[in-house]
Scaffold this active site. Structure first.
Site, PDB file in Angstrom:
ATOM      1  N   ALA A  83       0.843  -1.206   0.000  1.00 51.52           N
ATOM      2  CA  ALA A  83       0.000   0.000   0.000  1.00 51.52           C
ATOM      3  C   ALA A  83       0.872   1.248   0.000  1.00 51.52           C
ATOM      4  O   ALA A  83       1.830   1.351   0.773  1.00 51.52           O
ATOM      5  CB  ALA A  83      -0.904   0.007   1.235  1.00 51.52           C
ATOM      6  N   SER A 127      11.190   0.922  -5.175  1.00 54.97           N
ATOM      7  CA  SER A 127      10.876   1.320  -6.551  1.00 54.97           C
ATOM      8  C   SER A 127      12.116   1.819  -7.281  1.00 54.97           C
ATOM      9  O   SER A 127      13.025   2.396  -6.672  1.00 54.97           O
ATOM     10  CB  SER A 127       9.841   2.439  -6.480  1.00 54.97           C
ATOM     11  OG  SER A 127       9.814   3.167  -7.683  1.00 54.97           O
ATOM     12  N   GLU A 129      12.153   4.347  -8.898  1.00 58.36           N
ATOM     13  CA  GLU A 129      12.155   5.804  -8.724  1.00 58.36           C
ATOM     14  C   GLU A 129      13.148   6.231  -7.643  1.00 58.36           C
ATOM     15  O   GLU A 129      13.517   7.393  -7.556  1.00 58.36           O
ATOM     16  CB  GLU A 129      10.759   6.313  -8.358  1.00 58.36           C
ATOM     17  CG  GLU A 129       9.831   6.512  -9.532  1.00 58.36           C
ATOM     18  CD  GLU A 129      10.250   7.647 -10.466  1.00 58.36           C
ATOM     19  OE1 GLU A 129      10.588   8.730  -9.982  1.00 58.36           O
ATOM     20  OE2 GLU A 129      10.247   7.424 -11.690  1.00 58.36           O
ATOM     21  N   TYR A 151       7.718  11.100  -4.453  1.00 59.33           N
ATOM     22  CA  TYR A 151       7.426   9.665  -4.377  1.00 59.33           C
ATOM     23  C   TYR A 151       8.731   8.878  -4.197  1.00 59.33           C
ATOM     24  O   TYR A 151       8.829   8.013  -3.329  1.00 59.33           O
ATOM     25  CB  TYR A 151       6.699   9.216  -5.653  1.00 59.33           C
ATOM     26  CG  TYR A 151       6.582   7.712  -5.774  1.00 59.33           C
ATOM     27  CD1 TYR A 151       5.655   7.009  -5.016  1.00 59.33           C
ATOM     28  CD2 TYR A 151       7.425   6.991  -6.620  1.00 59.33           C
ATOM     29  CE1 TYR A 151       5.566   5.626  -5.108  1.00 59.33           C
ATOM     30  CE2 TYR A 151       7.341   5.614  -6.715  1.00 59.33           C
ATOM     31  CZ  TYR A 151       6.407   4.941  -5.958  1.00 59.33           C
ATOM     32  OH  TYR A 151       6.325   3.576  -6.040  1.00 59.33           O
ATOM     33  N   LYS A 155      10.027   6.530  -0.999  1.00 59.93           N
ATOM     34  CA  LYS A 155      10.401   5.116  -1.111  1.00 59.93           C
ATOM     35  C   LYS A 155      11.824   4.878  -0.598  1.00 59.93           C
ATOM     36  O   LYS A 155      12.117   3.821  -0.027  1.00 59.93           O
ATOM     37  CB  LYS A 155      10.261   4.649  -2.567  1.00 59.93           C
ATOM     38  CG  LYS A 155       8.807   4.461  -2.996  1.00 59.93           C
ATOM     39  CD  LYS A 155       8.192   3.249  -2.306  1.00 59.93           C
ATOM     40  CE  LYS A 155       6.734   3.043  -2.621  1.00 59.93           C
ATOM     41  NZ  LYS A 155       6.153   1.855  -1.988  1.00 59.93           N
ATOM     42  N   HIS A 181       6.166  -1.870 -13.599  1.00 66.12           N
ATOM     43  CA  HIS A 181       5.511  -3.124 -13.998  1.00 66.12           C
ATOM     44  C   HIS A 181       4.039  -2.838 -14.243  1.00 66.12           C
ATOM     45  O   HIS A 181       3.380  -2.149 -13.487  1.00 66.12           O
ATOM     46  CB  HIS A 181       5.742  -4.234 -12.977  1.00 66.12           C
ATOM     47  CG  HIS A 181       5.639  -3.784 -11.563  1.00 66.12           C
ATOM     48  ND1 HIS A 181       6.572  -2.972 -10.972  1.00 66.12           N
ATOM     49  CD2 HIS A 181       4.709  -4.031 -10.622  1.00 66.12           C
ATOM     50  CE1 HIS A 181       6.218  -2.733  -9.737  1.00 66.12           C
ATOM     51  NE2 HIS A 181       5.084  -3.349  -9.491  1.00 66.12           N
ATOM     52  N   LYS A 194      -2.905   4.385 -19.950  1.00 62.84           N
ATOM     53  CA  LYS A 194      -3.519   5.517 -20.652  1.00 62.84           C
ATOM     54  C   LYS A 194      -3.450   5.251 -22.161  1.00 62.84           C
ATOM     55  O   LYS A 194      -4.419   5.486 -22.893  1.00 62.84           O
ATOM     56  CB  LYS A 194      -2.766   6.803 -20.291  1.00 62.84           C
ATOM     57  CG  LYS A 194      -3.365   8.052 -20.881  1.00 62.84           C
ATOM     58  CD  LYS A 194      -2.654   9.300 -20.356  1.00 62.84           C
ATOM     59  CE  LYS A 194      -3.123  10.548 -21.087  1.00 62.84           C
ATOM     60  NZ  LYS A 194      -2.433  11.755 -20.615  1.00 62.84           N
ATOM     61  N   GLY A 213       2.615  13.597 -22.566  1.00 67.79           N
ATOM     62  CA  GLY A 213       3.691  14.550 -22.247  1.00 67.79           C
ATOM     63  C   GLY A 213       4.987  14.108 -22.923  1.00 67.79           C
ATOM     64  O   GLY A 213       5.055  13.965 -24.141  1.00 67.79           O
TER      65      GLY A 213
END
Ligand code: GDP
Length: 326
Positions: A83, A127, A129, A151, A155, A181, A194, A213
């Protein structure tokens, strides 16, 4: 003996795949659902087919009492903490929420486990990121973190909390550093979904363009169903550790578009519109994962090719959107 696992974020893309995987292995599955989402069919849609085989509990990682109560109620063998606020673009708009939910949420779960059941094995969803503006490519477990978004920063903090509970309290805490993923259950705000939704809508005559973008941005995209197998494998090792899970192959957003439109016989150049408003304030430009450690230690490898991933997503959205037209 039947193993019992707790999955936070069970209603998400990864949570639903992981629940399926663990049920297939004979696990008893418990999952947390935010009190506001418990009654919402939209929020629990990804696990609708599992609803009779799992136990759902109303709890939020934003509430320590709700986490503490749940962890005090059952003896769990494994806890998969998935979560989180996970959309990078949103984290630029409201970094405070992303940071407080993701960092405190991880801390609450680790603290509750440490006090109530320190032998429960813990998985943290790290992640790519976290690497952000990485100085080396591909990135492995030793690559320094240089996150480029709230974000990513949240993490990194969760990753260090996880390592700290492992080292300080001797708990079995492992982190997966998962690269992007995707799959048919991916949230609609992420670029791959998207695109697959837009391709299906255009093919079915419901839309005429796709606005994106930065389409030069490159990602290492794998399939979520493969990645949850890596999570499981990490908690079956003799010792806790951290692992990169990735395909090692990158593609640009433009390439994803090209392949997705080609799946339905269209040319993406006839539909793609670049919208400057969809650019991000800063980007993790090229992220490529080196998952050799997971491949050798966990015997993990991705099963889906990029082509298989893209066509599965497009076919699924064609089917879902086509059904609503009937
Ligand atoms: P992320 O890697 O977790 O941020 O996953 P996303 O799927 O949200 O974004 C992947 C890449 O696609 C990023 O570099 C975005 O800047 C780029 N991108 C380009 N256009 C869009 C768009 O319209 N929506 C999203 N979500 N990403 C876009």
């Amino acid at each position: 003996m039947t193993k019992r696992a707790l999955i936070t974020g069970i209603t998400g893309q990864d949570g639903s795949h992981l629940a399926e995987h663990l049920l297939g292995l004979g696990y008893e599955i418990h999952g947390t659902v935010r009190p506001v989402a418990a009654e919402s069919a939209a929020a629990t849609g990804r696990i609708a087919h599992l609803i009779n085989d799992i136990s759902l509990h109303s709890a939020s990682i934003e509430s320590y009492p709700s986490i503490y109560r749940l962890i005090g109620q059952y003896q769990f063998d494994e806890c998969y903490h998935l979560a989180a606020r996970s959309f990078v673009a949103e984290s630029f708009l409201d970094g405070f929420s992303t940071m407080s939910v993701n960092i405190n949420g991880t801390h609450y779960i680790l603290a509750a486990l440490c006090e109530l059941q320190p032998h429960c094995r813990f998985y943290f969803a790290g992640s790519s990121e976290m690497f952000g503006n990485a100085l080396e490519s591909p990135q492995n477990e030793n690559t320094p973190f240089r996150p480029r978004s709230p974000y990513g920063i949240s993490k990194v903090a969760g990753f260090h909390l996880t390592r700290n509970f492992r080292e300080t309290h001797g708990m079995f805490c492992s982190s997966g550093i998962l690269f992007n993923h995707e799959g048919p259950r991916r949230g609609r705000e992420f670029v791959t979904r998207k695109i697959s939704i837009a391709v299906a809508r255009i093919k079915l005559g419901l839309a005429t363009e796709l606005r994106l973008g930065n389409v030069e941005s490159r990602r290492d995209w794998g399939h979520a169903a493969d990645y949850v197998e890596g999570m499981y494998a990490m908690l079956q090792q003799p010792e806790p550790d951290d692992y990169v899970i990735a395909t090692g192959e990158t593609h640009s957003v433009k390439e994803f578009c090209e392949m997705a439109f080609a799946c339905v016989g269209l040319d993406y150049r006839d539909y793609l519109v670049i919208d400057e408003k969809l650019y991000r304030p800063s980007e993790s430009y090229v992220l490529t994962g080196d998952s050799s450690k997971a491949r050798s230690v966990l015997n993990w490898r991705p099963k889906h090719t990029f082509q298989a991933l893209v066509s599965e997503m497009v076919e699924s959205d064609l089917e879902i959107i086509g059904r609503t037209l009937k």
